[in-house]
Design an enzyme around this catalytic site. Structure first.
Site, PDB file in Angstrom:
ATOM      1  N   GLY A 285       0.822  -1.207   0.000  1.00 56.43           N
ATOM      2  CA  GLY A 285       0.000   0.000   0.000  1.00 56.43           C
ATOM      3  C   GLY A 285       0.854   1.254   0.000  1.00 56.43           C
ATOM      4  N   CYS A 286       0.196   2.381  -0.222  1.00 53.94           N
ATOM      5  CA  CYS A 286       0.932   3.652  -0.344  1.00 53.94           C
ATOM      6  C   CYS A 286       1.573   4.052   0.978  1.00 53.94           C
ATOM      7  CB  CYS A 286       0.015   4.744  -0.885  1.00 53.94           C
ATOM      8  SG  CYS A 286      -1.516   4.975   0.039  1.00 53.94           S
ATOM      9  N   TYR A 287       0.757   4.174   2.029  1.00 55.09           N
ATOM     10  CA  TYR A 287       1.345   4.486   3.339  1.00 55.09           C
ATOM     11  C   TYR A 287       2.350   3.410   3.764  1.00 55.09           C
ATOM     12  CZ  TYR A 287      -2.214   8.136   4.430  1.00 55.09           C
ATOM     13  OH  TYR A 287      -3.005   9.256   4.456  1.00 55.09           O
TER      14      TYR A 287
ATOM     15  N   THR B 210       4.319   1.527   2.189  1.00 56.83           N
ATOM     16  CA  THR B 210       5.616   1.643   1.531  1.00 56.83           C
ATOM     17  C   THR B 210       6.486   2.674   2.242  1.00 56.83           C
ATOM     18  OG1 THR B 210       4.734   0.978  -0.616  1.00 56.83           O
ATOM     19  CG2 THR B 210       6.745   2.305  -0.641  1.00 56.83           C
TER      20      THR B 210
ATOM     21  N   GLU C 108       7.240  10.165  -0.771  1.00 52.37           N
ATOM     22  CA  GLU C 108       7.065   9.390  -1.987  1.00 52.37           C
ATOM     23  C   GLU C 108       5.893   9.997  -2.740  1.00 52.37           C
ATOM     24  OE1 GLU C 108       5.832   5.442  -0.595  1.00 52.37           O
ATOM     25  OE2 GLU C 108       3.747   6.098  -0.643  1.00 52.37           O
TER      26      GLU C 108
END
Lengths: 352, 352, 352, 352
Positions: free
Chosen positions: A148-150, A152, A318
Site C-alpha cells: 500500500g501507499c502508506y 511503503t 514518496e
C-alpha cells in the site's frame, strides 16, 4: 515485448499505470477493462493520454486477458482474488494494486476489509510487492500483492532500524511504540465522487482521519514484523489529508534503546540503501519535500535526532501514485520478467 | 552528442531545462552557470534532480561556454544580448528564453523592457522560436529568440484564422479587435522572492494584472502580423494570475467577417495542425484543461462558436514552463541540430 | 425579531446563510429542513457552526414554515416554485436562491432548466433580487428570485454603461457584442459528490466549461435588457473553473461607440455607485482580487481602457456565496422588512 | 472606548488585528505605524479593508502612541522590548505578538532569537498571554507577551493532562517524551518576500522544517512546566508546512502511565474546558478540521486512544492568525480592560 492487461483502468492508479506503461520500452499495452465505460477510448476519459494511448476500454470478456503475459488489477478490493486463479492457470502473472494479496491472515483481511477472502490458496503463494525488502521473492513470483501507499513509506522508513541485516540483530529501538504521523494528498482517496475530497472541502484545510484504526495499520505491522524477524512491534498510525494532489510524507518517531544510543544512523541508512536505485537517503539535516518526487518512482528519506536525545525522527516522502502504487507495480513487473529494475521508470520529478 | 551549456540555471525555466535535457538521449550537459551559486551542486538547490544531474553551478568563466555546441540563456532580459556575439563568433548556437531576441523593433524593445538593445545586428538575424510557424527558419538559425509563454498560446490559437496558408488570403475575422483573456499559474512569475506570489497571497485568489499593457502584447501583435502577412491586427490582452503552479489557459474571442461566416472552423484547425506532433486540436465541444499538458510539451486547442453566432471562442492550454519555455527551447534545438523534433520531448502529462 | 426558515440547508448557500443569519441581530432562526438529514444537528454536518447554531435539520412537515415571517430556499431548482404558493397564502415571504423566479419567460425557463414552470402566476409577481438595480421593487416584494452568482457580477459590472440613469439614454457601447469571461471558484458547483470538482481533479488546473451555453446567459441578457431599457443586447459568456473555493472574477469587454469615446468612465462608475454600501469602485488602474471580498458582501469593480482605445475592460470581483448568493439574500431580506440594508452584513473580508 | 495603537501593521498579524479591531464595539483605532509605508492608507495595501479602515500608516513619532490606552506590537522580535518601557511609564498597556516577552530566561531568549534581551526588568513582570491558562494574571497585567501560534495549540491540547487542577496531582502521562507533530499553513511564515513560501514552491507540496530545533520548543516546554507545576517535561516538536493559507493542526502523542490507564479522557477534557468560550472539546471519535475555525478565535480538540492502548492521540486545530495571534491578542485586551472576553470575537468560521 510483454503483453500487459489492466483490469479497472478508470481510477488514478489505472491512469498512472497507463502513463508509465505507454512509455515503457518493453511493454505492449494489450487491453484495459471497465464494465461501465466499455467502448470509450481511454484518452477520452483522460485527455492527458490523447495521442499516446489508442486503446478503448473493453469488457473483461472482450479483453482476452488470458492471452496477456501479466495483468494488473487497479480495482477495488475483492476483484483480483476472484480472477487471479484463472489467470494463473493460463500462465498469466498477476499484480494487484488493491489489498487482496497483502494481509497473510485471512481473519485480519476479513476484519479490516469487510469481506471473506475467497482465494486463500493463492494468498498463500502471493508475494508482498515491496522490492527493496522482497526482491528475490518477487523475481520468482506468479502473483504479487503490491504494498500500500502508506505502508511503503513507513516500512522503507523503518527497515534499516529493524532489519537484522542492518542491526546485526540488536534491538536499536523500542519497536512496540513506533509512531507514524503520515500525510497524504487527496489522490490517495481515489477517483471517486465524494463530498469529503471536493476541492471546496479539502482545499485550504487539514485534518486527521481514521485515527481509530486504518486498514494500512495491520499491513504495516505485518511488514515490520517480517523485516524485524520478531513480533515485538506496535504502531500508532495517524493518517492525515493534506490539500495537495500527490504525495505522502510520513514523519516517524521511534525511541532508542540503550543499545541504540551510540549508532550513527545517517551511516546506517546510507549503507542499507546504498544499492537501491529508487531510495535516496538525503544528507543529514535535510527536509525532503513531496514535490521532489512528484511523478517519479523515487522515495527520499532523512534522519534526525533532535537535541541528540533518544528520539529518532525519520522523514519519508514518496509519490503515492508512483512508488506508492503504479510505479512500484512496474518495478515489480520488471523484476518478474527479468528486466533491469529501472526500465520505464526513469522519469525525473516534475518540480515546480 | 550535443554539448549544451545553460546560462542562469537557478530559475524555473532553468530547472525545467535540466529536467528535459537530463533525459534527452542526444545531449551532454556540459555547464550551468550562476554567479551567485557557483560551487553548489545543482541537485542541492533542486532536490528533484538528486541522482540525475551531477553538475555544479559554475561561474561563466569556468564554464567554457565557447566549447559548447549550443547555449541556452535562462536569464533575466538583457543577458543574452550581451554574450551572444562572442558565442556565435566561436560557432556556438544561442537559444534565448528571455526577450532579447523577440521584438524586431529596437524602439519597441526599449519601450517595453526599459533598456537599450545593444546588439541590433544579431537581433536582425535572430529567428523567432515558434516551430509550428517558423520551422524552416529555425532549422537554419544560429540564434533563436524563443517565443514567450503567453504569446505561444495566443499565436498558435489564432494562426489558422490568420495564415494565408489556411485562409487562402481571405479575411475571416476582424483582426483589429481580437481579445485574449489569458490565465497563468504562478510559475510564470519566476522563482523570485516577491510578496505578490506567496502562497498566502496568491492561493485561493484570482486577479488580473498589467491590464494597462503587458510586455507580451507587442510580441503577440508582431507575431500575428507576420502570420497574417498584413498589419491590420489589434489585440486586447488581459493576463490573470490563477492559483496553480503550471499552466496557461488563453480564451480567445474573435468576431467573424461576412467572409468568415460559412467556414467549418473545426476542420480548418484540424487541417492546419494535422502534421504537428505537439498541437492537439480537440474534438468539437471540448474544454481543454491545463493539467492535460502538465509537464509535457503539448498544446491543446478547442474551437467554439456559441449559438452559431459571429463570435468565435478558441480555448488554448499549454504548460508555460514546457511548451511555453524550456520544452519549446529543446524543440528548437532539435530542429537546429537536425534531430527528430520530438527527441527528448515525449513525456506524457502528469495528471492527476 | 424576524422568524426565518431555511428549506434545504445542506448545501453551501445553506451553511453560508446560517453563518450570516446566526450573527444577524434581528433574526431568529426558526427551522432548517432537510429530508435526508432530518434529526441531525446542523453543527454536526458543519462543525464551523458548533456552539453557534443549535438547530437540528427537520422534515418540512415538522418545520412549521407557515409560521415563519420569511423562508429562504437554498434548494435545487424546482423546489421553491412548488412551495411558494402556500407560503405566500400564509403571509410568509419567500426568497429563492435557486432559479425558479429569475427568468420571466417560462419557455426560456423550460429550455434552460429542463422542467416546466408550474407556478407562472407567482413568477409574474416575483421580483428579481439585485438590490442595486431593483431596490424599490424588492422593498415591496412578497417573493424574490435572487440573482445568480455570475449574473450579479456581470450586471453590476455593466449597469453604469447601459442604464439610462447613467448614460442619459446614449448608447455608449455596442451592446450586441459584450463579452464576459468569468472565473469561479469550485464552491459555485455546490456541495455535491462529483468527480469533476474533486481536489485531485480541479486543483492545479484551469478550464472553461459550458461554452456552448450556460444557464446564466439568458438571465444576464434579460437583466441587461431591463437595465438598458432596450433589447439590443447580446452576450458571449464563457465561465471557467479556477482552483479556489470562493470567488468570482468577471472580466468584461465592451466596444465603445462613437458616442462613448469621450466619456470619463471612472467618474461614470463612481457616480453611479456613490451611495451603494456594497459596491466599491476602485481607483483607476486597480486590479481587484477575489480575496479582497472573501466572506464579505462586497463587490469591487475596476475600469480600464487599455491604450486609450475603443475597448473597455471592466474587472469585477465578488464572493459567490455571499454577494453572489446568501449575502444578497440577507440584503434583500433587510429591504423587505424595512431594516437598514447592511444589517448583519458588516463582515470584513478574511484576507489573507 | 479603548484607544488602540498598532506598531508594525504591514504583516499578516497586523492586518488581522485591523480586521478584528475595526469590528470591535469598544475600540477606537488611533494609530498604526510603519516606517517604510508612512503616509499610505492602510486600505491601499490591504484592499479588504477598503471602506472599513480609514487610517494611514504613520511614523512612530507621528503616532503619539503614548496617548493610547494600549499598544499592540505586530513587529519582528526585538521591537517591543525597546519601546515597552516608555509606553508603560506613560500608562499605556502593551501587548506583544512577537517573542520579546515569552521566554522568562534571558539566556534562552538569546540562544533562540540571536539577540540579547535589553529589557529584563519588564520581562520579569510580563504575563504570558494564554487566557485559558493565565486568565487572572492577564487581567492585572500591564504587559503581555502573547503565546506563539504553535505553542497555543500544543499547550491547550495538553493542559488537561498536566494541570494539577485536572489530574489531582497524579502523573497520568510520561511527560518526558511528548511528541507534537504540528502542521501550519504558510501565513505563519509571515508576509515576507521569500522563495520558500511562494505558491510555486509551497503549493502541492508538504515538508517538515526546523526538525533540529524550532524557537517554539523552549516556549512550549516552559509553558508545559508551568502548567504541570514540575520540570519533568520533554518534547519532540516537528513543525511542517502544509499548502494552505491559515490554520494549525497539532497531532499530539503521549504515553499513559499506569496511573493514567483508567481515566476517561473525554470527560477529563470536557470538564477542564467546560467554561471556556473559545475551546471546543469535540465528541469522542471526531477529527477536527482547520477550516472549522478559519477566521474565528475558536480552538477545537479531539481525544483518541487507538485500540484502547497506552498511547493517547490529541488533535488540535486553530487559526494561527486568530487564536494563534491577533484574536488571542484581542482576547487578552478584553481581559485587561474588564470587558467580556468574547467582545469583538464572535466571528463564525468561514467555511467552506
Amino acid at each position: 515485448m510483454i503483453k500487459v492487461g489492466i483490469v479497472g483502468g478508470t481510477g488514478y492508479t489505472g491512469v498512472e499505470l497507463l502513463r508509465l506503461l505507454a512509455q515503457h520500452p518493453e511493454v505492449e499495452l494489450t487491453a484495459i477493462t471497465s464494465r461501465t465505460e466499455a467502448g470509450m477510448p481511454v484518452a477520452e476519459m483522460f485527455p492527458s493520454l490523447r495521442g499516446r494511448v489508442a486503446l478503448k476500454f473493453t469488457t473483461p470478456d472482450e479483453a482476452k486477458l488470458n492471452e496477456c503475459d501479466v495483468v494488473f488489477f487497479a480495482t477495488p478490493h475483492g476483484v483480483a482474488m476472484a480472477q487471479a486463479k484463472e489467470l494463473l492457470a493460463n500462465g498469466v502473472k498477476v499484480l494487484d494494486l488493491a489489498a487482496d494479496f497483502r494481509l497473510k491472515d485471512v481473519k485480519e483481511f476479513a476484519k479490516w476489509y469487510g469481506m471473506e477472502h475467497n482465494c486463500p490458496e493463492i494468498l498463500a503463494e502471493a508475494v508482498y510487492g515491496l522490492p527493496e525488502i522482497n526482491r528475490d521473492a518477487i523475481k520468482k513470483a506468479r502473483v504479487v500483492g503490491l504494498a500500500g501507499c502508506y505502508p511503503t513509506s513507513v516500512q522503507l522508513g523503518l527497515a534499516p532500524l529493524l532489519s537484522p541485516k542492518s542491526t546485526g540483530g540488536k534491538h536499536l529501538i523500542d519497536g512496540t511504540h513506533i509512531i507514524s504521523d503520515s500525510k497524504s494528498g487527496t489522490s490517495g482517496a481515489g477517483r471517486k465522487a465524494e463530498i469529503g475530497t471536493l476541492l471546496s472541502e479539502a482545499s485550504d484545510n487539514f485534518k486527521a482521519y481514521s485515527v481509530k484504526g486504518h486498514r494500512h495499520l495491520p499491513e504495516i505491522e505485518q511488514g515490520l514484523k517480517a523485516i524485524a524477524g520478531h513480533d515485538q512491534i506496535g504502531l500508532t498510525f495517524v493518517p492525515h489529508l493534506t490539500p495537495m494532489i500527490r504525495g505522502i510524507h510520513s514523519t516517524l518517531y521511534v525511541r532508542l534503546t540503550e543499545a541504540g544510543k551510540d549508532v550513527d544512523y545517517q551511516k546506517l541508512y546510507e549503507n542499507f540503501y546504498k544499492d537501491e536505485p529508487f531510495v535516496d537517503v538525503m544528507p543529514a539535516g535535510s527536509h525532503p519535500e513531496t514535490r521532489s518526487v512528484r511523478g517519479s518512482n523515487g522515495i527520499r528519506i532523512a534522519i534526525h535526532r533532535p537535541g541528540g536525545g533518544d528520539t529518532l525522527v525519520i522523514l519519508v516522502v514518496e509519490d503515492n501514485l508512483v512508488k506508492g502504487a503504479s510505479g512500484q507495480g512496474v518495478q515489480c513487473m520488471n523484476l518478474m520478467f527479468g528486466l533491469p529494475e529501472t526500465t520505464g521508470l526513469t522519469q525525473i520529478a516534475v518540480s515546480p
